[in-house]
Scaffold this active site. Structure first.
Site, short mmCIF file in Angstrom:
data_model
loop_
_atom_site.label_atom_id
_atom_site.label_comp_id
_atom_site.label_asym_id
_atom_site.label_seq_id
_atom_site.Cartn_x
_atom_site.Cartn_y
_atom_site.Cartn_z
N ALA A 184 0.78 -1.25 0.00
CA ALA A 184 0.00 0.00 0.00
C ALA A 184 0.80 1.29 0.00
O ALA A 184 0.29 2.32 -0.43
CB ALA A 184 -0.95 0.01 1.19
N ALA A 185 2.06 1.30 0.51
CA ALA A 185 2.78 2.58 0.61
C ALA A 185 3.17 3.11 -0.77
O ALA A 185 3.48 2.31 -1.64
CB ALA A 185 4.04 2.40 1.47
N PRO A 186 3.13 4.43 -0.98
CA PRO A 186 2.83 5.48 -0.01
C PRO A 186 1.34 5.74 0.23
O PRO A 186 1.00 6.55 1.07
CB PRO A 186 3.48 6.71 -0.64
CG PRO A 186 3.43 6.44 -2.12
CD PRO A 186 3.59 4.96 -2.29
N GLY A 187 0.45 5.08 -0.49
CA GLY A 187 -0.96 5.21 -0.13
C GLY A 187 -1.86 5.80 -1.20
O GLY A 187 -3.02 6.09 -0.93
N LYS A 191 -3.28 4.48 -3.90
CA LYS A 191 -4.48 3.68 -4.19
C LYS A 191 -5.30 3.44 -2.93
O LYS A 191 -6.52 3.32 -2.99
CB LYS A 191 -4.10 2.38 -4.89
CG LYS A 191 -3.46 2.67 -6.22
CD LYS A 191 -3.15 1.49 -7.04
CE LYS A 191 -2.31 1.89 -8.24
NZ LYS A 191 -0.95 2.39 -7.92
N ASP A 203 4.22 -9.17 6.34
CA ASP A 203 4.52 -9.89 5.12
C ASP A 203 3.19 -10.41 4.54
O ASP A 203 2.29 -10.78 5.31
CB ASP A 203 5.43 -11.06 5.51
CG ASP A 203 5.90 -11.80 4.30
OD1 ASP A 203 6.96 -11.44 3.80
OD2 ASP A 203 5.19 -12.72 3.85
N ASP A 206 -1.04 -4.24 -5.74
CA ASP A 206 -0.36 -3.25 -6.58
C ASP A 206 1.12 -3.58 -6.41
O ASP A 206 1.81 -3.02 -5.57
CB ASP A 206 -0.70 -1.84 -6.10
CG ASP A 206 -0.16 -0.77 -7.03
OD1 ASP A 206 -0.14 -1.01 -8.25
OD2 ASP A 206 0.24 0.30 -6.54
N CYS A 252 3.20 -1.21 -12.53
CA CYS A 252 3.50 -0.05 -13.37
C CYS A 252 4.61 -0.44 -14.33
O CYS A 252 5.58 0.29 -14.50
CB CYS A 252 3.85 1.16 -12.52
SG CYS A 252 5.19 0.90 -11.38
N1 SAM Z 1 0.00 0.96 -3.90
C1 SAM Z 1 0.96 2.01 -3.70
C2 SAM Z 1 0.35 3.35 -4.11
O1 SAM Z 1 -0.56 3.36 -4.95
O2 SAM Z 1 0.76 4.38 -3.54
C3 SAM Z 1 2.27 1.73 -4.43
C4 SAM Z 1 2.82 0.39 -4.09
S1 SAM Z 1 4.41 0.06 -4.77
C5 SAM Z 1 4.04 -0.22 -6.44
C6 SAM Z 1 4.71 -1.55 -4.14
C7 SAM Z 1 4.89 -1.66 -2.65
O3 SAM Z 1 5.18 -3.03 -2.36
C8 SAM Z 1 6.05 -0.86 -2.07
O4 SAM Z 1 5.59 -0.04 -1.04
C9 SAM Z 1 7.01 -1.91 -1.53
O5 SAM Z 1 7.64 -1.54 -0.31
C10 SAM Z 1 6.10 -3.11 -1.30
N2 SAM Z 1 6.84 -4.40 -1.36
C11 SAM Z 1 8.11 -4.63 -1.74
N3 SAM Z 1 8.41 -5.94 -1.62
C12 SAM Z 1 7.31 -6.55 -1.16
C13 SAM Z 1 7.00 -7.89 -0.82
N4 SAM Z 1 7.89 -8.86 -0.96
N5 SAM Z 1 5.77 -8.14 -0.34
C14 SAM Z 1 4.87 -7.16 -0.22
N6 SAM Z 1 5.09 -5.88 -0.54
C15 SAM Z 1 6.30 -5.58 -1.00
#
Ligand code: SAM
Length: 448
Positions: A110-113, A115, A160, A177, A230
């Site tokens: 979800a970060a940075p948030g 969506k 996780d 995402d 993306c």
């Molecule tokens: N959904 C966010 C938004 O719209 O602002 C963007 C998300 S970004 C594409 C993907 C996120 O997945 C990152 O925050 C990253 O830290 C996290 N991530 C990285 N490795 C991961 C893993 N193994 N399992 C789950 N999340 C992970």
């Protein structure tokens, strides 16, 4: 912009044929600027020369990039700066709303948030959004952005994806995402381009399948998976969606999109190409889970922090409008939606819950110090606190955590607003004020 890697150019040519050149040209151009307004807070139309984003009623393009950091409305959660392709999730509003008024959504990465703030706006009043970020360092910005957006029916976790597998069938919607090779962001993110290689694409594709498989049991049978990246390549997109369909058990949900939007349909989803749409590269597919969830024996977490119900007739009940139950955890008071209280208790037993509901305030002796998130919540009761509306220079001093002087008589907690939009609290002590804006959120930019 660094040199575009040759194997990437070749993979684009395989995907798009002669059109690859147009996409590469688009990647060399400036990125469009767009924002999404917060319906819970403000009317739209704050900027000169806005043009609508076709697939998102609250999204607009701006003719140029303003100094967003110096706009108090951004800090008050009146809008979120988001690239336009990602706003496409607004199209799922009717599907999400058809899932019932206790609909639960899990935004797994979800970060940075961006969506999460959009999904929070799609929730029915009795629903819940769980926004999860596996990296603690990135969870901080997720907490901040969601607090500023102000939707009360939100919980933030730091786990996780696999940890969600024990919450069998708990969610109606799962958004993945996924972390990806970021090909669609090359013009915004030079680091993604430097890191790109065919091997990195394969590494990302494998990680995405592990993420989906780990959390799959949390989605109920018949529930919706929204899978997005993306990036452009087939392995992280169509191939992974087909793997989810065949291995995990799901069927496609087809959307009917006006051709004028320029969104391309691929084998297993919808593609946003920067030479065809005004936005970054994006892929999204919507699936319905056809497999049942398997029951999991719950192991109680003895270390889980206990919440205690607040005594009846606490003053905080007057600070919020709408129905809430109030709980205290380590002297910090939260307001939870009653329809989700039991589920949030279950989450706290099994997961690392960083925040749930509205952070109301901290009990210090006989005083409750109102939280910054309360000021920013859309559930804040109007006139619960004395208010002082300040001009933009004073608002920026407040957001820097500087000392500010107020034209106010009396000693009290005061809600500071700018253009009537709440920004946070100060404690007015007569001749001076204590600035209660969170240190971690303060603007660090020098003001002239
Ligand atoms: N959904 C966010 C938004 O719209 O602002 C963007 C998300 S970004 C594409 C993907 C996120 O997945 C990152 O925050 C990253 O830290 C996290 N991530 C990285 N490795 C991961 C893993 N193994 N399992 C789950 N999340 C992970």
């Amino acid at each position: 912009m660094p040199e575009i890697p040759l194997p990437f150019v070749q993979s684009l040519q395989n995907l798009l044929g002669a059109e690859a050149g147009d996409l590469l040209d688009a990647l060399r151009q400036a990125t469009p600027v767009s924002i999404r307004y917060n319906r819970g807070k403000t009317a739209s139309g704050k900027f000169a020369r806005e043009t609508p984003v076709a697939w998102c009623p609250d999204g607009v393009y701006l003719a140029e990039r303003p100094a967003f950091t110096l706009d108090p409305l951004l800090h008050g959660g009146a809008y979120y700066v988001q690239e336009a392709s990602s706003m496409f999730l607004a199209q799922l509003a009717p599907v999400v709303q058809s899932l019932g008024d206790r609909c639960r959504i899990l935004d797994l990465c979800a970060a940075p948030g961006g969506k999460s703030t959009l999904l929070a706006g799609l929730l029915p009043p009795g629903g819940l959004l769980v926004a999860n970020e596996v990296l603690r360092s990135r969870a901080a910005i997720l907490l901040e952005n969601l607090a500023k957006w102000g939707s009360p029916n939100v919980a933030v976790t730091c786990n996780d994806p696999q940890s969600f597998g024990t919450l069998a069938g708990a969610f109606d919607v799962l958004l993945i995402d996924a972390p990806c090779s970021g090909e669609g962001m090359f013009r915004k993110d030079a680091a993604a381009m430097k890191e790109w290689s065919p091997a990195h694409v394969q590494l990302c594709a494998g990680r995405q399948r592990r993420i989906a498989a780990g959390a799959w049991n949390a989605l109920r049978e018949g529930g919706l998976l929204i899978y997005s990246t993306c990036t452009f390549n087939r392995d992280e997109n169509d191939a992974n969606v087909q793997w989810i369909q065949n291995v995990l058990g799901a069927e496609r949900v087809l959307l009917s999109l006006p051709p004028a939007w320029g969104i391309a349909e691929s084998e297993a989803g919808y593609r946003f190409y920067p030479h065809r749409v005004q936005g970054e590269g994006f892929f999204v597919s919507v699936l319905r889970k056809t497999a049942p969830s398997r029951p999991v024996r719950r192991i109680a977490n003895e270390k889980a922090v206990r919440h205690t119900a607040l005594k009846a007739a606490s003053p905080v009940e007057k600070w919020l409008s709408g129905q809430f139950v109030f709980e205290s955890r380590n002297n910090f008071i939260h307001a939870l939606p009653p329809s989700q209280q039991a589920f949030i208790a279950q989450l706290s037993q099994q997961l690392n819950v960083l925040q749930a509901g509205v952070a109301v305030g901290e009990q210090k002796g006989a005083t409750i110090i109102p939280a910054a998130a309360l000021a920013l919540s859309t559930a804040l009761q109007p006139k619960a606190f004395p208010e002082v509306d300040v001009d933009i220079p004073a608002a920026l001093r407040f957001l820097r955590r500087d000392t500010i002087r107020l034209d106010f008589a009396g000693k009290d907690f005061v809600l500071l607003t700018c253009n009537q939009l709440p920004l946070g609290f100060v404690k007015h002590l007569g001749r001076r004020t204590n600035n209660l804006y969170p240190a971690a959120w303060r603007i660090r930019m020098t003001l002239d």
